[in-house]
Design an enzyme around this catalytic site. Structure first.
Site, PDB file in Angstrom:
ATOM      1  N   ILE A  36      -2.474 -11.283  -9.201  1.00 17.18           N
ATOM      2  CA  ILE A  36      -3.954 -10.144  -9.222  1.00 17.18           C
ATOM      3  C   ILE A  36      -4.361 -10.185 -10.559  1.00 17.18           C
ATOM      4  CG2 ILE A  36      -2.542  -8.512  -9.871  1.00 17.18           C
ATOM      5  CD1 ILE A  36      -4.367  -7.302  -7.147  1.00 17.18           C
ATOM      6  N   VAL A  99       8.338  -5.562 -10.374  1.00 18.84           N
ATOM      7  CA  VAL A  99       8.259  -5.725  -8.712  1.00 18.84           C
ATOM      8  C   VAL A  99       9.550  -6.391  -9.205  1.00 18.84           C
ATOM      9  CG1 VAL A  99       7.725  -6.693  -7.473  1.00 18.84           C
ATOM     10  CG2 VAL A  99       5.195  -6.044  -9.208  1.00 18.84           C
ATOM     11  N   HIS A 103      10.681 -13.572  -7.996  1.00 20.00           N
ATOM     12  CA  HIS A 103       9.751 -14.266  -7.731  1.00 20.00           C
ATOM     13  C   HIS A 103      10.098 -14.985  -9.169  1.00 20.00           C
ATOM     14  CE1 HIS A 103       9.012 -10.357  -9.933  1.00 20.00           C
ATOM     15  NE2 HIS A 103       7.987 -11.120 -10.758  1.00 20.00           N
ATOM     16  N   HIS A 105       7.094 -17.078 -11.871  1.00 16.85           N
ATOM     17  CA  HIS A 105       5.734 -17.064 -12.205  1.00 16.85           C
ATOM     18  C   HIS A 105       5.023 -18.243 -12.380  1.00 16.85           C
ATOM     19  CE1 HIS A 105       4.546 -12.341 -13.450  1.00 16.85           C
ATOM     20  NE2 HIS A 105       6.412 -13.005 -13.617  1.00 16.85           N
TER      21      HIS A 105
END
Ligand code: 5GP
Ligand code: ZN
Length: 117
Positions: A36, A99, A103, A105
């Protein structure tokens, strides 16, 4: 149980479709969507559907799935036309993790040559 969805996890909500995201790839076990707040022309987050607090915890519990995560990150880079790119796994708040759902990036589309190590 390990890997169970967490009620307060932003990325679990994205996997569940409760929060919208710009999805670029989806497999049975992996989701990739645009960050985002992109830090580069291409900035995609690649996550397992299941919840682990970070990538190392994922790899310890489900090494095959961690491999799939990496393979999908490579597929995203290929689809985005990136020959050169950076994969980042922030782990822990002191390293910039905000977060706490595993994950990676995928960053590219500009020179990514600044050294961190
Ligand atoms: P971390 O800092 O934990 O390594 O990465 C979390 C990333 O999630 C950040 O780059 C941040 O911009 C991104 N992010 C935070 N909230 C949202 C959201 O609601 N949607 C999307 N697509 N990305 C988000
Ligand atoms: Zn989660």
């Amino acid at each position: 149980m390990a890997g169970e969805p967490q009620p307060d996890c932003l990325f679990c909500k994205i996997v569940a479709g409760e929060i919208p995201a710009t999805v670029v790839r989806k497999t049975e076990r992996i989701l990739a969507f645009r960050d985002i707040a992109p830090k580069a022309p291409v900035h995609v987050l690649v996550i397992p559907h299941v919840h682990y607090p970070n990538a190392a915890a994922l790899a310890a519990a489900e090494p095959e799935l961690a491999g799939e995560l990496l393979a999908e990150a490579g597929a995203v880079a290929r689809e985005e036309g990136l020959a050169d790119y950076r994969l980042i796994f922030n782990t822990g708040p002191g390293a910039g993790q905000t977060v706490f759902h595993a994950h990676v990036h995928v960053l590219g589309g500009r020179p990514m040559t600044e050294r961190m190590v």
